[in-house]
Design an enzyme around this catalytic site. Structure first.
Site, PDB file in Angstrom:
ATOM      1  N   HIS A 253       0.813  -1.213   0.000  1.00 39.65           N
ATOM      2  CA  HIS A 253       0.000   0.000   0.000  1.00 39.65           C
ATOM      3  C   HIS A 253       0.852   1.272   0.000  1.00 39.65           C
ATOM      4  O   HIS A 253       0.340   2.359  -0.273  1.00 39.65           O
ATOM      5  CB  HIS A 253      -0.988  -0.004   1.181  1.00 39.65           C
ATOM      6  CG  HIS A 253      -0.367   0.315   2.516  1.00 39.65           C
ATOM      7  ND1 HIS A 253      -0.029  -0.653   3.444  1.00 39.65           N
ATOM      8  CD2 HIS A 253      -0.039   1.494   3.095  1.00 39.65           C
ATOM      9  CE1 HIS A 253       0.473  -0.087   4.524  1.00 39.65           C
ATOM     10  NE2 HIS A 253       0.477   1.223   4.333  1.00 39.65           N
TER      11      HIS A 253
ATOM     12  N   ASP B 213       0.217  -7.604   1.533  1.00 38.93           N
ATOM     13  CA  ASP B 213       0.625  -6.209   1.693  1.00 38.93           C
ATOM     14  C   ASP B 213       2.150  -6.071   1.652  1.00 38.93           C
ATOM     15  O   ASP B 213       2.753  -5.361   2.457  1.00 38.93           O
ATOM     16  CB  ASP B 213       0.081  -5.608   2.990  1.00 38.93           C
ATOM     17  CG  ASP B 213       0.098  -4.079   2.960  1.00 38.93           C
ATOM     18  OD1 ASP B 213       0.270  -3.512   1.867  1.00 38.93           O
ATOM     19  OD2 ASP B 213      -0.048  -3.464   4.038  1.00 38.93           O
TER      20      ASP B 213
ATOM     21  N   SER C 169       4.896   2.671   7.962  1.00 38.43           N
ATOM     22  CA  SER C 169       4.480   1.526   7.167  1.00 38.43           C
ATOM     23  C   SER C 169       5.619   1.045   6.274  1.00 38.43           C
ATOM     24  O   SER C 169       6.248   1.837   5.580  1.00 38.43           O
ATOM     25  CB  SER C 169       3.272   1.881   6.298  1.00 38.43           C
ATOM     26  OG  SER C 169       2.132   2.080   7.085  1.00 38.43           O
TER      27      SER C 169
END
Length: 371
Positions: A109, A139, A217
Site C-alpha cells: 500500500h 501487503d 508503514s
C-alpha cells in the site's frame, strides 16, 4: 517707573527643589539595592554508566538503522490547461534493505498506484526504485535500487513462529516524513488477522504497542537481538495517530514471499484448480458449512484426485463435493482455504475432507500452481 526684576530668580526655586527631589529619590532607590548578585550554573552531577536496557536499545538502533530506508512515491498528473505532465508527491513510507543486490522490502500500500518511487538511504543519498514485484494479499512489495554494495547492509532475519507475548520489540521508520526514529514496546498479541487492500485476510499478524505512525508503514519490527521479525503495516486508530495498537506482517510470511517475488515478480499460489461457489450461493443451496466446488479444470490435480463439480442431471442440480477440512483444519470460506494452502508449496500433497452425497469422505490431492 518700572518695578525692579529682582523677584525673577525666586520663581525658579520650586523647579530646582522638584529636580533635587527627583534626583534624591532616584539615588536613594538604587543606592539601597546595589548590584544584582552573580548567578553561576549549577554543578553537573555525574550520570554513571547507562543501564543495560538502554545500551541494548542504542546498539540495536546503531546496527539496524543503516538498513532502513525512506520511500517517496510520485504520481504523474497532466495539467488541464497546458496538457503538460508534471510530478506530484503522492505519499511516503518506510522500507528496509533485504540483500546486497539492492532489493528493498516495503508494504504494497506504500507504493500502490505510484508512477515513480524514490528511495533515500540512511546516508541521505537518493536512488530511483523500480518495482520488482508485489504481493497485495500479503501487503508486501519488493523494489530494487542500483546502489553500491557498501551502501546496502541487509537486516538479519529472525523468526516469528516462536515469538512470545511480552517480548521486547523495536520499530524503526520515518514517521510523518521525519528522519529515522525508533520506538519500543512489547509483543501485545499473536495470531491476529487484518485485511489487506485486496480484502483478503492476513493471518498470524503480530500486534505490538510500539508506536507506529503514518510513515512507519513498510519499516522493520525487530526483536531484542536486532533481528527482523515483522514488517510494520497498519495501526488501529480512529484518529490516524498511534494508539498503542500496531500490526506487523510476520517475518515467516515475509521470508517465504520475498524470494518468490524476486524470482517470479509475484507469489506462486498453490491450489486445486477448481472453481468454488460464492458463500452466499452456497448457503442459498442449503450447504450449512464448507465450500462448494462448481467446476473442475480439465487436466488439473483435482480432476486426477477424483474431485467432482456441480452438474445438472435430468434437469436437476446435483451438488458437487463440499470441502469441509484441509489437513485437519476447518474450512468455512474460500479465504480459509487459501490461507491454509499458503502453508504449503506447489507439489505438496494434502488430505481433504469432503461431503459427497451427504456423506463425509477423505481423499488426497496434489497442490498445483493457480493464478
Amino acid at each position: 517707573m518700572t518695578a525692579p526684576r529682582l523677584a525673577r530668580p525666586a520663581r525658579r526655586v520650586p523647579i530646582l527643589l522638584l529636580l533635587l527631589a527627583i534626583f534624591g529619590g532616584w539615588w536613594w532607590f538604587f543606592q539601597d539595592r546595589g548590584q544584582p548578585p552573580l548567578v553561576e550554573p549549577r554543578p553537573v552531577v555525574a550520570r554513571g554508566d547507562l543501564a543495560e536496557a538502554e545500551k541494548t536499545t542504542i546498539e540495536i538502533f546503531r546496527a539496524a538503522s543503516p538498513a532502513v530506508v525512506f520511500i517517496t512515491t510520485i504520481e504523474l498528473r497532466r495539467s488541464l490547461f497546458t496538457l503538460n505532465v508534471y510530478e506530484l508527491p503522492r505519499g511516503t513510507g518506510s522500507g528496509f534493505i533485504w540483500d546486497q543486490q539492492g532489493h528493498i522490502v516495503t508494504n504494497f500500500h506504500v507504493i500502490e498506484d505510484a508512477n515513480r518511487v524514490e528511495v533515500t538511504l540512511a546516508d541521505q543519498s537518493s536512488w530511483p526504485g523500480r518495482v520488482v514485484g508485489v504481493a497485495p494479499d500479503k501487503d508486501l512489495a519488493v523494489l530494487r535500487i542500483d546502489a553500491p554494495v557498501e551502501k546496502l547492509p541487509p537486516l538479519p532475519v529472525g523468526q516469528s513462529a516462536n515469538l512470545l507475548v511480552g517480548q521486547q520489540v523495536y520499530a524503526i521508520g520515518n514517521p510523518f516524513g521525519l528522519d529515522q526514529t525508533m520506538t519500543s514496546g512489547i509483543v501485545s498479541a499473536l495470531g491476529r488477522e487484518i485485511r489487506a487492500v485486496t480484502g483478503r485476510t492476513i493471518q498470524g499478524v503480530i500486534q505490538t504497542d510500539a508506536a507506529i505512525n503514518p510513515g512507519n508503514s513498510g519499516g522493520p519490527l525487530l526483536d531484542s537481538a536486532g533481528r527482523l521479525i515483522g514488517v510494520n503495516t497498519a495501526i488501529y486508530s480512529p484518529s490516524g495517530g498511534s494508539a498503542g495498537i500496531g500490526f506487523a506482517v510476520p517475518v515467516d510470511v515475509v521470508n517465504r514471499a520475498v524470494p518468490e517475488i524476486i524470482t517470479h515478480g509475484r507469489l506462486i499460489q498453490p491450489g486445486l484448480g477448481v472453481t468454488v461457489a460464492h458463500e452466499q450461493l452456497t448457503r442459498r443451496l442449503g450447504v450449512a458449512e464448507g465450500i462448494l466446488i462448481v467446476n473442475i479444470r480439465p487436466g488439473s490435480t483435482a480432476e486426477a484426485a477424483g474431485l467432482r463439480g456441480t452438474r445438472q442431471a435430468a434437469g436437476d442440480l446435483v451438488l458437487g463435493d463440499i470441502i469441509t477440512e484441509v489437513a485437519g483444519s476447518r474450512v468455512r470460506t474460500f479465504d480459509d482455504l487459501r490461507n491454509i494452502f499458503d502453508r504449503y508449496r506447489v507439489g505438496d500433497e494434502v488430505e481433504l475432507t469432503i461431503i459427497r452425497g451427504g456423506r463425509p469422505r477423505s481423499l488426497w490431492v496434489v497442490l498445483e500452481e493457480v493464478g
